[in-house]
Design an enzyme around this catalytic site. Structure first.
Site, short mmCIF file in Angstrom:
data_model
loop_
_atom_site.label_atom_id
_atom_site.label_comp_id
_atom_site.label_asym_id
_atom_site.label_seq_id
_atom_site.Cartn_x
_atom_site.Cartn_y
_atom_site.Cartn_z
N GLY A 14 0.78 -1.22 0.08
CA GLY A 14 0.18 0.07 -0.03
C GLY A 14 1.03 1.46 -0.08
N ARG A 75 1.02 -5.12 -5.46
CA ARG A 75 1.21 -6.26 -4.37
C ARG A 75 1.49 -7.54 -5.24
NH1 ARG A 75 -0.76 -3.88 0.46
NH2 ARG A 75 -2.60 -2.69 0.35
N GLY A 105 5.64 -2.24 3.76
CA GLY A 105 5.05 -2.78 5.03
C GLY A 105 5.27 -4.08 5.17
N ASP A 106 4.64 -4.73 6.09
CA ASP A 106 4.84 -5.98 6.27
C ASP A 106 5.31 -7.04 5.44
OD1 ASP A 106 5.09 -8.05 8.27
OD2 ASP A 106 2.87 -8.85 7.87
N THR A 130 4.11 2.55 5.66
CA THR A 130 2.76 1.94 5.82
C THR A 130 2.03 3.07 6.55
OG1 THR A 130 1.14 0.31 6.60
CG2 THR A 130 3.27 0.22 7.24
N ASP A 132 -0.41 2.29 8.46
CA ASP A 132 -0.74 1.21 9.67
C ASP A 132 0.06 1.45 10.68
OD1 ASP A 132 -2.63 0.45 7.93
OD2 ASP A 132 -1.72 -1.59 7.37
N ASP A 134 2.30 -0.71 11.93
CA ASP A 134 2.13 -2.01 12.47
C ASP A 134 3.48 -2.78 12.15
OD1 ASP A 134 2.00 -2.11 9.87
OD2 ASP A 134 0.40 -3.85 9.93
N ARG A 176 -5.83 -2.48 8.57
CA ARG A 176 -5.82 -3.82 8.51
C ARG A 176 -5.99 -4.77 9.70
NH1 ARG A 176 -3.84 -6.47 3.92
NH2 ARG A 176 -2.80 -4.41 3.37
O1 F6P Z 1 -1.63 -1.54 4.64
C1 F6P Z 1 -2.33 -0.39 4.34
C2 F6P Z 1 -3.76 -0.56 3.93
O2 F6P Z 1 -4.23 0.77 3.44
C3 F6P Z 1 -4.49 -1.00 5.14
O3 F6P Z 1 -4.76 -0.03 6.14
C4 F6P Z 1 -5.45 -1.48 4.43
O4 F6P Z 1 -6.36 -2.59 4.91
C5 F6P Z 1 -5.26 -2.05 3.02
O5 F6P Z 1 -3.97 -1.28 2.82
C6 F6P Z 1 -6.20 -1.71 1.93
O6 F6P Z 1 -5.34 -2.35 0.79
P1 F6P Z 1 -5.89 -2.06 -0.71
O7 F6P Z 1 -5.47 -0.60 -0.97
O8 F6P Z 1 -5.13 -3.29 -1.20
O9 F6P Z 1 -7.39 -2.32 -0.69
#
Ligand code: F6P
Length: 327
Positions: A14, A75, A105-106, A130, A132, A134, A176
């Site tokens: 993300g 991703r 991120g992770d 990220t 998040d 996290d 998340r």
């Molecule tokens: O990891 C960042 C994040 O924004 C999370 O908070 C969220 O769950 C996810 O990415 C959403 O991902 P996408 O944009 O692929 O729907």
């Protein structure tokens, strides 16, 4: 003398506000030390498919104030497979890339760790990017501060209308499976309750609170719900509450992807710049397979092995404080 002559940089997962400040810092620090810089577009997907572009100092002009990532992101499922990583390795070798800085991120950092366990001769350094917040091993991730401020601005606006109509609002925020955005934004906005995945059985406490609040004729309430909460999200918890409290006029708001965009805060720009700078210096110092993050306000290095697996903890005392403050 370091053997590194060409360094690559990518963003993956993300996007997060401040990633561009990190790309800029990596690029310009590397150039300062006489290295060539390769930008890899679309994260690991681009590494597998040769989306490589040369970066010069001017390539990163005017990017500090821009949200998103100028290198694009993705991703990549393919990078999770050994064949994908082999292709990526071969491409890096063919492009004579000696070292890589990954920002994400992770999932991004896990990918980097797995890659480095298989291929030893191209050092990777990670930066936590990220919204998040996290990532275990750093107090702070690039983009979190901006996202938090975006949420606070949105919730403040909802508070105005909630108060005018005497309504109970459930506001769902991102994160998340982590509750950092929810917890900190809830404190900043004076939320009456905050539901986060790290704490269980909060629905009972919430119902008790609403019961008492109704008796006290508390006119409006803001409940922040982390998207990963066990209640199933803001709509699910709102439905459950409506069944028991017909007297409340309930509304739901899902903040969604506005939390990921926008011009980065000064804090995100400064931190991302410091991390990007430190990442290149770490590579020149022959460091590899480490995350460059922050500990108590200072740059810190943590091996990938410690970063990924352990889950970062939220501070339960903060939730207790919310209960006390939201009388
Ligand atoms: O990891 C960042 C994040 O924004 C999370 O908070 C969220 O769950 C996810 O990415 C959403 O991902 P996408 O944009 O692929 O729907």
């Amino acid at each position: 003398m370091s053997r590194i002559k060409r360094v690559a940089v990518l963003t993956s997962g993300g996007d997060a506000p401040g990633m561009n400040a990190a790309i800029r810092a990596v690029t310009r620090t590397a150039i300062y030390y006489g290295l060539e810089v390769v930008g890899i577009r679309h994260g690991y997907h681009g590494m597998i498919n040769n989306h490589f572009v040369g970066l010069k100092a001017h390539s990163v002009s005017d990017v500090l104030s821009k949200g998103g990532t100028i290198l694009k992101t993705a991703r990549s499922k393919e990078f999770m497979e050994p064949e994908g990583r082999k292709k990526a390795y071969e491409n890096l070798k063919a492009a004579e890339v000696d070292a890589v800085v990954v920002i994400g991120g992770d999932g991004t950092l896990t990918g980097a760790r797995v890659f480095c366990d298989e291929y030893y001769d191209i050092p990777f350094v990670g930066l936590p990017g990220t919204i998040d917040n996290d990532i275990n091993g750093t107090d702070y991730t690039i983009g979190y501060d901006t996202a938090l401020n975006t949420v606070v601005e949105a919730v403040d606006k909802i508070r105005d209308t909630a108060g005018s109509h005497n309504r109970l609002f459930f506001i769902e925020v991102m994160g998340r499976d982590a509750g950092f955005i929810a917890l900190e934004s809830g404190i900043a906005c004076g939320a009456e309750a905050i539901l986060i995945p790290e704490v269980h059985d909060q629905v009972h406490t919430l119902k008790d609170y609403l019961e008492k609040g109704f008796k006290r004729k508390k006119s409006s309430n803001i409940i922040i719900v982390a998207e990963g909460d066990e209640s199933g999200g803001a709509f699910a918890i709102a439905d459950a509450v409506k069944e028991d409290f017909a007297e409340y006029d309930v509304r739901v708001s899902i903040l969604g992807h506005i939390q990921r965009g926008g011009t980065p805060s000064a804090f995100d720009r400064v931190s991302a710049s410091r991390m990007g700078f430190a990442a290149v210096e770490a590579l020149l110092d022959d460091q590899k397979s480490i995350l460059v993050g922050f500990k108590n306000g200072e740059i810190d290095q943590v091996p990938f092995s410690k970063v990924i697996k352990l889950k970062k903890k939220v501070d339960p005392a903060k939730l207790e404080m919310v209960e006390i403050l939201s009388v």
